[in-house]
Design an enzyme around this catalytic site. Structure first.
Site, short mmCIF file in Angstrom:
data_model
loop_
_atom_site.label_atom_id
_atom_site.label_comp_id
_atom_site.label_asym_id
_atom_site.label_seq_id
_atom_site.Cartn_x
_atom_site.Cartn_y
_atom_site.Cartn_z
CB SER A 175 -0.85 0.00 1.29
OG SER A 175 -1.40 1.29 1.53
CE1 TYR A 188 -4.69 -2.08 4.91
CE2 TYR A 188 -3.50 -0.03 4.55
CZ TYR A 188 -4.14 -1.15 4.06
OH TYR A 188 -4.20 -1.35 2.69
C1 BGC Z 1 -6.23 1.54 2.03
C2 BGC Z 1 -7.39 2.40 1.57
C3 BGC Z 1 -6.93 3.82 1.33
C4 BGC Z 1 -5.68 3.88 0.48
C5 BGC Z 1 -5.12 5.28 0.35
C6 BGC Z 1 -5.10 1.68 1.04
O1 BGC Z 1 -4.04 0.86 1.37
O2 BGC Z 1 -6.65 0.19 2.15
O3 BGC Z 1 -8.41 2.37 2.54
O4 BGC Z 1 -7.96 4.55 0.70
O5 BGC Z 1 -4.69 3.03 1.01
O6 BGC Z 1 -5.04 5.94 1.58
#
Ligand code: BGC
Length: 290
Positions: A175, A188
């Site tokens: 991410s 996360y």
């Molecule tokens: C998350 C999303 C978020 C995006 C940008 C992703 O890794 O799961 O919820 O919108 O990152 O912030």
């Protein structure tokens, strides 16, 4: 031609179907691929994309078997081959039995996309241990378990130069938050920071065996994980302040990057994170400030 920023800046989200269609090169024929969390969102688009590129596909899911069956049917409808396998990627026994079933069915695996992931958001001081453990369990331990099984199979088989110059390809779902801190989402962001060094460490360890390991780092993609960020015009406009390219990403944007990373076209790429984020990691606030 004008040099004005795109008018799309404040336009509501477009439908995936309206975006230009780009054909997948048929360069994954004969390469079975396993995609975790493949019954929705990015995983679903990836399973379909890899199948369009010619791969046979294992669609992993944990809940909603009917959604996994729909993905399989979509693939078989255009002549691809797909099976569905239920497994919770955070459980070792589930992962071992999923890989055994997949390999028994397709003979081997050449591509593993370790995609399954979730969010359990909370202000930090209210975050429960359960929220922490759930996210780390799926997003990080799940990737450990799945990439370890992939490495075992790829190393055992070695290169089959009839189908690929590499012995296998692992793609981890990361991410932008492997890099961008994210208040209210410490579990996360920690999981994706962990994925970054898991990916790089195993890329270093496995490269001599011709196993390539890379990550894709999506920005804001239109999926169920972040509906609140794009489903109203107000939320979408706010989101666009973080996206220099001024559109939300579509699951197929990510799937195409994964199909490329999995192909021999990317043969000299290992240990990399390919951000597919419309520029979200470019510090958009500095376009006017600083
Ligand atoms: C998350 C999303 C978020 C995006 C940008 C992703 O890794 O799961 O919820 O919108 O990152 O912030």
């Amino acid at each position: 031609m004008s040099n004005e920023p795109s008018k799309l800046a404040s336009a509501p989200a477009k439908d995936d179907a309206e975006l230009p269609r780009i054909a997948y090169p048929k360069n994954l024929v004969g390469q079975p691929a396993l995609v975790t969390g493949a019954n929705s969102g990015i995983g679903k688009a990836t399973a379909i994309g890899l199948a369009k590129a010619g791969a046979d596909v294992v669609i992993n899911y944990v809940t909603h078997p009917e959604a996994a069956e729909d993905v399989a049917q979509e693939i078989t409808a255009f002549g691809g081959r797909a099976i569905t396998i239920q497994a919770d990627v955070s459980k070792e026994d589930d992962v071992l039995s999923m890989f055994a079933k997949a390999i028994a069915h397709f003979g081997t695996l050449h591509i593993v996309v370790s995609n399954a992931g979730l969010q359990r958001d909370s202000p930090f001081e209210q975050m429960t241990l359960e929220q922490w453990n759930t996210v780390i369990g799926i997003n990080l331990t799940g990737q450990f378990l799945c990439t370890r099984e992939a490495a075992r199979e790829f190393k055992k088989r070695g290169v089959d130069d009839k189908v690929s110059v590499a012995a296998g390809k692992i793609i981890c779902m990361s991410s932008v938050h492997q890099e961008i801190p994210w208040a209210g989402h410490a579990n996360y962001a920690a999981s994706k920071g962990g994925v970054m060094l898991l990916m790089k460490s195993i890329a270093q360890e496995l490269a001599p065996y011709k196993i390539r390991v890379n990550s894709v780092g999506p920005g804001a993609i239109r999926t169920p994980i972040n509906t609140a960020a794009w489903s109203t015009p107000e939320a979408y406009a706010e989101l666009m302040t973080l996206v220099p390219y001024k559109r939300i990403g579509e699951p197929d944007d990510i799937a195409r990057a994964i199909a490329w990373l999995a192909s021999d076209a990317a043969d000299y790429v290992t240990g990399a994170t390919l951000f597919v984020d419309g520029g979200m990691t470019l510090y958009p606030g500095f376009a006017t400030g600083g």
